[in-house]
Structures are given as C-alpha cells and as structure tokens.
Design a protein around this motif. Structure first.
Motif, PDB file in Angstrom:
ATOM      1  N   PHE A 196       0.887  -1.260   0.078  1.00  0.00           N
ATOM      2  CA  PHE A 196      -0.048   0.067  -0.504  1.00  0.00           C
ATOM      3  C   PHE A 196       1.293   1.132  -0.055  1.00  0.00           C
ATOM      4  N   THR A 197       0.821   2.550  -0.902  1.00  0.00           N
ATOM      5  CA  THR A 197       1.092   3.481  -0.794  1.00  0.00           C
ATOM      6  C   THR A 197       0.415   4.238   0.701  1.00  0.00           C
ATOM      7  N   ARG A 198       0.858   5.696   0.857  1.00  0.00           N
ATOM      8  CA  ARG A 198       0.295   5.886   2.344  1.00  0.00           C
ATOM      9  C   ARG A 198      -0.981   6.210   2.098  1.00  0.00           C
ATOM     10  N   ASP A 199      -1.274   6.606   0.688  1.00  0.00           N
ATOM     11  CA  ASP A 199      -2.995   7.284   0.225  1.00  0.00           C
ATOM     12  C   ASP A 199      -4.115   6.091   0.231  1.00  0.00           C
ATOM     13  N   GLU A 200      -3.119   4.883  -0.277  1.00  0.00           N
ATOM     14  CA  GLU A 200      -3.937   3.562  -0.971  1.00  0.00           C
ATOM     15  C   GLU A 200      -4.136   3.442   0.952  1.00  0.00           C
ATOM     16  N   ALA A 201      -3.729   3.086   2.073  1.00  0.00           N
ATOM     17  CA  ALA A 201      -3.823   2.188   2.901  1.00  0.00           C
ATOM     18  C   ALA A 201      -4.721   3.280   3.592  1.00  0.00           C
ATOM     19  N   LYS A 202      -4.686   4.549   3.272  1.00  0.00           N
ATOM     20  CA  LYS A 202      -5.568   5.125   4.299  1.00  0.00           C
ATOM     21  C   LYS A 202      -7.508   5.206   3.241  1.00  0.00           C
ATOM     22  N   GLU A 203      -7.175   5.073   2.153  1.00  0.00           N
ATOM     23  CA  GLU A 203      -8.631   4.696   1.163  1.00  0.00           C
ATOM     24  C   GLU A 203      -9.225   3.623   1.722  1.00  0.00           C
ATOM     25  N   ALA A 204      -8.363   2.214   1.604  1.00  0.00           N
ATOM     26  CA  ALA A 204      -8.436   1.400   2.590  1.00  0.00           C
ATOM     27  C   ALA A 204      -9.309   0.829   3.654  1.00  0.00           C
ATOM     28  N   ILE A 205      -8.918   2.071   4.548  1.00  0.00           N
ATOM     29  CA  ILE A 205      -9.650   1.738   5.818  1.00  0.00           C
ATOM     30  C   ILE A 205     -10.917   2.962   5.994  1.00  0.00           C
ATOM     31  N   LEU A 206     -10.851   4.109   5.045  1.00  0.00           N
ATOM     32  CA  LEU A 206     -12.405   5.063   5.027  1.00  0.00           C
ATOM     33  C   LEU A 206     -13.408   4.239   4.463  1.00  0.00           C
ATOM     34  N   ALA A 207     -12.880   3.510   3.492  1.00  0.00           N
ATOM     35  CA  ALA A 207     -13.980   2.594   2.648  1.00  0.00           C
ATOM     36  C   ALA A 207     -14.429   1.987   3.333  1.00  0.00           C
ATOM     37  N   ARG A 208     -13.615   1.490   4.213  1.00  0.00           N
ATOM     38  CA  ARG A 208     -14.585   0.175   5.328  1.00  0.00           C
ATOM     39  C   ARG A 208     -15.515   1.050   6.076  1.00  0.00           C
ATOM     40  N   GLY A 209     -15.458   2.215   6.139  1.00  0.00           N
ATOM     41  CA  GLY A 209     -16.371   3.145   7.907  1.00  0.00           C
ATOM     42  C   GLY A 209     -15.481   3.810   8.895  1.00  0.00           C
ATOM     43  N   GLY A 210     -13.815   2.657   8.440  1.00  0.00           N
ATOM     44  CA  GLY A 210     -13.086   3.342   9.728  1.00  0.00           C
ATOM     45  C   GLY A 210     -12.504   4.504   9.868  1.00  0.00           C
ATOM     46  N   LYS A 211     -11.740   5.755  11.121  1.00  0.00           N
ATOM     47  CA  LYS A 211     -11.171   6.666  10.586  1.00  0.00           C
ATOM     48  C   LYS A 211      -9.780   6.635  10.811  1.00  0.00           C
ATOM     49  N   ALA A 212      -9.237   7.164   9.363  1.00  0.00           N
ATOM     50  CA  ALA A 212      -7.529   7.265   9.440  1.00  0.00           C
ATOM     51  C   ALA A 212      -7.096   8.363   9.904  1.00  0.00           C
ATOM     52  N   SER A 213      -6.159   7.737  11.026  1.00  0.00           N
ATOM     53  CA  SER A 213      -5.969   9.494  11.716  1.00  0.00           C
ATOM     54  C   SER A 213      -4.277   9.427  12.151  1.00  0.00           C
ATOM     55  N   GLY A 214      -4.206  10.382  11.616  1.00  0.00           N
ATOM     56  CA  GLY A 214      -2.713  11.053  11.569  1.00  0.00           C
ATOM     57  C   GLY A 214      -2.318  11.204  12.226  1.00  0.00           C
ATOM     58  N   SER A 215      -2.733  11.058  14.037  1.00  0.00           N
ATOM     59  CA  SER A 215      -1.262  11.110  15.055  1.00  0.00           C
ATOM     60  C   SER A 215      -2.013   9.643  15.854  1.00  0.00           C
ATOM     61  N   VAL A 216      -1.132   9.597  16.587  1.00  0.00           N
ATOM     62  CA  VAL A 216      -2.084   8.022  17.791  1.00  0.00           C
ATOM     63  C   VAL A 216      -1.945   9.024  19.214  1.00  0.00           C
ATOM     64  N   SER A 217      -3.502   8.063  20.047  1.00  0.00           N
ATOM     65  CA  SER A 217      -3.921   9.059  21.261  1.00  0.00           C
ATOM     66  C   SER A 217      -4.051   7.844  22.122  1.00  0.00           C
TER      67      SER A 217
END
Length: 693
Positions: free
Chosen positions: A631-652
């Motif tokens: 996965f590229t970074r954008d592809e990984a984000k898209e895969a998460i979002l497309a399945r209803g998840g939240k792709a965050s840029g920071s850890v908490s």
C-alpha cells in the motif's frame, strides 16, 4: 551553524598579521566582525540571516585563513564556541563543569566519506541533529541542581528555574543515580505544538520558527510563560561525571534512559561506513518525519576510549561530525509582489523571487498569505528576503534582511480590484484577514481553479484536465461554470489550442490525443462515489472527510439537499459550521444548477449500496506509520475509509490500531508507550477483511 578547525600554525598577534598585509587584514576584520555579529544573534535567539547564509560566510572566513594561515589568530571566530551571554541578560553567569564544544560540519557525501576514512572506528552512532537550543544540566546525587545555556562554551546563563518548568527534564533521576552527572541536550518545540502556540497569537505577534521560540522560552522571566512555550528536552551527551563507568556513547544513552532522562528514539549504532552514508541519505528524504525539526545527522565514534584518543580542536571534537542537509532557509531578491485569486475567491499575495535553490529544488515564488501578513513581515519589493521551504510545503517568505536595504525598495499596495475580473475586492465578513472576489461564478481565476480542483485525485480524477487546460477552457469561454463540464463535445474542444492539432491533409484543427483523452476521462468520471461529487462542488469547509461522512449517512444528493441543517450538523465529523456552509451553498441558484446539469449528464447522484464495501471498520480508528509493501500511504488511508473506519494521522489513547511498516518513527514508540494494539502489514490486511485481528 558551522564550526571551525584548529589553527595549524600556532598563535600570532593581530598586530603581526596587520603589519604583513593591511588589505588582507582589513578583509579578515570585516569577515570576522560579520561572523561574530550573526553568531551572537543566532545563539541569543534572534538570527538575522538563515543558517545557510551564515555557513557560507563562515566558510569564506575559514578558506581565507587556510590560504593565509597567519590570519588564524587565537581570537578568530573560527576558534570560538557559541557566543557570550548578552550584557543586558537578567540571568547570572555560571561556569560549566566541562567545556561544551561545537561540531564541525560537512555538506556532501564526498566530505562525509573523507571524514569516515580519516576517522575509522568499530562502530559509529548516527543521531538526528535537533534544530533546537543547547542546554547543560547538572545532577548531584540524582537531584537537578543547575541548568545553563551553552553561552561561549565555558560560561552560560543560569536558567535553572526555567528548566524546572520543562516537563521532560526530570527534577530527580530514577534508579541508581551517580554522585555527579553533567548532561548535555537540546531544548526544542515540536512543529505541531509550534502551530498551536502561533494559532493563539495575534497576526502581528506570531513567532518566526520553533528554534527561535525555544531560545526565547528559556529566557522568560515568568515560569508560566516558559510552560506556555511547550518546550521539550532530549539528552545527547555527558560532561563531568562521578560514580559512573561507561565504555561507549551508546551505553551512555542507555544509562541516561534508565535514569529517566529522555534520549532520541532515532539514534542508530552502525558498524559500516556505508551504513552511515545510507542512513544520512535516508534522513535526507525523511527529514520531516521526526517529532522535532532537524537539519542534519550527527555522526559520532561510539567508543569513549577512542573519543579520548582522538581528542578535540579548540572548539570541536575530532570524533564527531555533523552532516548538514541543503538549507530550507535561504535569501534571495523579492522582485515583485503579485496577487492570485483561488477557487473560493480568496485574493492571496505572493512573492515573485529571483530563482534560488533551496531544500533540493529551485523556487521562484513563495506565499505571503494575505495583506496583513505582508504588513506584519515588513517586506518591500526589491528587498533581500529570507524564504523557507519545508518538505513539499509551498515556500514562505519569513521576512526582510533589513541591513541590505539601499533605499530603492518600495512598499506593496494591495489592489482594490480583482486582478482577474476587476470586481472590487472585500472581506467576506467583518474582521476577516482575507479579502475575496465576490464574482464567484464568472471570475475566470476562480472558475479555472475550481475546474483544476474538481479534476484532482480527491474528486473526479480527470487526468487530462490540468491547470493549463482549465485556464484555456475558461479564457476561451468554452465553459461559463462547472455545469457544462460533462456535456463538453468535440466541437467545444476544437475552440481550444491545448486539445487540438492542425490536420495536414485538411489544414483544419482536429482533436489531439489530449482532447480524445479528456472526452474519455469525462465519460468514465461520471461513474464515481457520491462523496467525490460532493468534494468536486468546492463547497467551503466540505473536504473529503466531511464529504465521506455525509455521503455515508444520507446515500443520495436529494436526501442531502432535503436534510435540515441541524440533522446535517449531527453527522459524525461534520458539525454546525460545515452543515451551514453546505446548506448556504445550495441556496444559490447557479450552484444548484451545476448539480442539476451534472445529474442530467449522468453523473452519480446516489451511491450504489451493492458496490459498497462491507463496513468492517465502522467506529474504529487506525493510524498507519512507516512504509508498507502493498500500500502507498494514500492507498492505506483509502482502504480504511472505504470500510467505514477513521484514518488518523496522530496516535492517541482513542486509537484502536497502529499499523507499523518499515522505518516507522515516533508514532510506533508512542503507540507502545500507550499500550495500543500494533499490527504488521499482514495483520492490517486481516483487519481490513474482518474488522478485527
């Protein structure tokens, strides 16, 4: 800042050198004075020129002394460390237990290779060069008893009270603390904290950069003001010590960590010079991945016994070198200030620069944000200005080099009318710093920018519709607004130059490959996701995240248009500001006409639920860090979002999973510190498929 080499010829008096060649001495005096002036300003937190300009000035002085060794007198700036505390300082002077040295620099792979060749070792340490402020801490029996600035290397300012306000500097060491321990390190401000600090400050009082802000923070008179700077500390060396035996620098850092002192998570122990050079190259491409600003990599011989054997010059150890990357701040001439108008009508002044190489590329333009910012920075057309380029961010003008003004510079006058359509500019509402062109529909600059935006990957992904094509379709009035985009015909495109060519047989213009491609792209782009259509409309505040949330909840354009504003606002990730902007956009007749025209042309207005991926990640927050193979970074984000998840840029603490690839940085460590679930790439794929691992 660049550091120097020791004098190879022994001390000589200034008078002796002056007697030999008065003109040479005059040249040296002038260079030395400029170096001292700018170095003092730098170490006291008020630099007047970029590091790169200082490096060039310093090297010029070094080269002059190498060509004429008699100039390298003991009081030369090339022999000195840091800078004395300012005379007006309210802090007491304090002497360091062991003198603090600086570092020599190299600027190329060849120079680094030469240093490695003349400094062989069984192991080296590669450490990121933190762009912060050096500090010296003294612990007695585990208790912090003193903190001081670097000063001139021997004497610094006593800032103990302020150091105690920095949370990452322990007041008491943990474990078996030695009787005496002098710790060297760097105080810095994380870029994300710096942005938050500046966001709370008035436009005319914003800080220039994190390094200067950290330097000023250490000298605040009120502890509350120190805390407000969000200062952090990382240890990177040891001075005087009693009751502690160490064999290597690497062991030293491990011991400091055991005592509760923060050390860098990026330090690597390397046994091969080739590994050292590869690490330097890696960080040159990832210099913005660290939690702090950095401008190079420090290479150190690991063995402390070998360090002692190599010794030091008058101001720099021979067992360490700093590789400095191409500058992100340089000076050049501000040839003009012009104004551009974007897709939302915002009129933005930008600097037209004499082309200059910075941070790996040549730039000729830089942003100036708005007319208030131009005034705050005090730049004039004709000025020598400092520009900064960080990563892929558009270069920014930081300010003028006032000392280089000659009286020919002139003030910038912000235009009263839109440079594209001559409509009178005005703030959208009272108090706005930005001025906008209200001719939203017909302003050529706005329409062209909107066309380019909707053709981007985050919207319709129309490859053949770039900046030049969008501009020509607008200028030739092929399109009067976005509504006619999907009904463009061959005859329409024949009015352009960019999409046509001259047919030799008929001597007529016909479609070229780009024209054919655009028509194909448009046919394909109609069949897309609803959220992408929402993004393409250029509704203020409605970006991909909000568009996804709205499309997922309502499923169709009609349902969205009919939904009350309070219902839209209740959508997760939307809120009242976005909801009101959405409803206000559709209240404009020609806006609604765009949607109607697209719908009639066959553009998606309702998501096909049968094609929707199973929402396996609904309610789950995932952070991806490092490099993944599949996965590229954008592809990984898209895969998460497309399945209803939240792709965050920071850890908490709210993060459910952290996916870790190669060369993961601080996010992995923070995830481990918080006890979060960490996944490799294979586990990430399992998560996507089933929603749990």
């Amino acid at each position: 800042m660049t550091d120097a080499k020791e004098n190879p010829t022994g001390p000589r008096s200034a008078e002796e050198t002056q007697d030999r060649d008065p003109e040479l001495r005059r040249q040296w005096n002038e260079l030395a004075a400029r170096v001292r002036e700018h170095r003092e300003a730098y170490y006291n937190g008020e630099p007047r020129i970029p590091d790169a300009d200082f490096d060039a000035l310093f090297r010029q002085l070094q080269e002059l002394e190498e060509q004429h060794p008699e100039l390298a007198v003991p009081d030369s700036p090339t022999m000195e460390v840091g800078a004395p505390a300012p005379e007006e300082s309210s802090f007491a002077n304090v002497e360091h237990l062991v003198r603090m040295l600086s570092l020599d620099n190299v600027f190329s792979d060849d120079e680094l290779a030469q240093w490695l060749e003349r400094t062989p070792a069984e192991a080296y340490l590669a450490e990121l060069k933190i762009d912060g402020v050096s500090i010296d801490l003294v612990y007695e029996n585990g208790e912090l008893v003193r903190a001081a600035t670097r000063g001139d290397g021997s004497v610094g300012e006593d800032i103990t009270v302020n150091a105690r306000a920095i949370e990452s500097i322990p007041q008491k060491l943990t474990g078996d603390a030695p009787a005496l321990l002098e710790v060297r390190g760097e105080v810095f401000i994380r870029p994300e904290d710096f942005s938050k600090i500046n966001a709370k400050r008035p436009e005319d009082k914003k800080f220039a950069n994190p390094r200067n802000t950290a330097a000023g923070g250490l000298r605040q008179k009120k502890v509350a003001d120190v805390k407000a700077r969000k200062l952090r500390f990382i240890a990177h060396g040891i001075g005087a010590r009693e009751g502690i035996e160490l064999e290597s620098q690497y062991d030293a850092y491990a011991h400091l960590a055991e005592l509760g002192l923060p050390v860098s998570e990026y330090t690597q122990r390397l046994t091969d010079p080739a590994q050292v050079r590869e690490t330097v190259r890696y960080w040159g491409q990832h210099r913005h991945d660290a939690v702090h600003e950095m401008d190079g990599v420090v290479i150190k011989v690991d063995s402390l016994a070998q360090q002692r054997g190599l010794g030091a010059t008058s101001r720099a150890p021979r067992w360490a070198i700093a590789y400095k990357y191409p500058p992100e701040e340089v000076t050049t001439t501000l040839e003009d200030i012009q104004v551009s108008v974007g897709r939302t009508g915002r009129a933005t002044p930008y600097a037209v620069l004499k082309p200059v190489f910075v941070s790996g590329s040549t730039v000729s333009m830089a942003t100036l944000h708005n007319q208030s910012e131009v005034k705050r920075k005090g730049v004039r057309i004709g000025d020598t200005v400092v520009i900064r380029k960080a990563g892929e961010i558009i270069p920014e003008v930081l300010g003028p080099v006032v000392e280089k003004r000659d009286g020919t510079e002139r003030e910038f006058v912000f235009p009263r009318e839109c440079p594209s359509c001559a409509t009178v500019l005005a703030p959208q509402k009272e108090g706005d710093a930005d001025w906008r062109c209200p001719n939203t529909r017909s302003c050529p600059a706005q329409l062209s920018a909107r066309l380019e935006y909707l053709a981007g990957r985050g919207a319709f992904d129309i490859e053949a519709l770039g900046e030049k094509a969008a501009r020509e379709l607008t200028e030739k009035q092929v399109l009067i607004d976005e509504g006619g985009l999907f009904t463009l015909t061959e005859d329409d495109l024949l009015k352009t130059v960019i999409f046509t060519k001259k047919d030799k047989a008929s001597d007529q213009r016909v479609l070229n490959a780009s024209g054919e491609k655009l028509l194909t792209n448009l046919r394909e782009a109609k069949h897309t996701d609803l959220w992408r259509v929402l993004v393409a409309l250029s509704i203020r505040h409605v970006g991909p995240t909000a568009a996804r949330a709205l499309a997922a909840r309502y499923g169709s354009m009609r349902a969205l248009i009919d939904a009350p504003v309070e219902h839209l606002a209740a959508t997760d990730g939307v809120g009242s500001t976005i909801a009101e902007s959405f409803k206000n956009w559709f209240a404009t007749d020609w806006h609604a006409g765009i949607v109607d025209a697209w719908a009639e042309a066959g553009v998606t207005m309702e998501d096909d639920v049968s094609d929707r991926l199973e929402q396996t990640l609904e309610g789950i927050t995932v952070v991806v860090t490092g490099t993944l193979e599949g996965f590229t970074r954008d592809e990984a984000k898209e895969a998460i979002l497309a399945r209803g998840g939240k792709a965050s840029g920071s850890v908490s603490k709210k993060t459910d999973y952290v996916v870790v690839g190669e060369n993961a940085g601080s996010k992995e460590q923070k995830a481990r510190d918080l006890g979060l679930k960490i996944l490799n790439e294979a586990e990430f794929e399992t998560l996507l498929a089933g929603g749990q691992v």
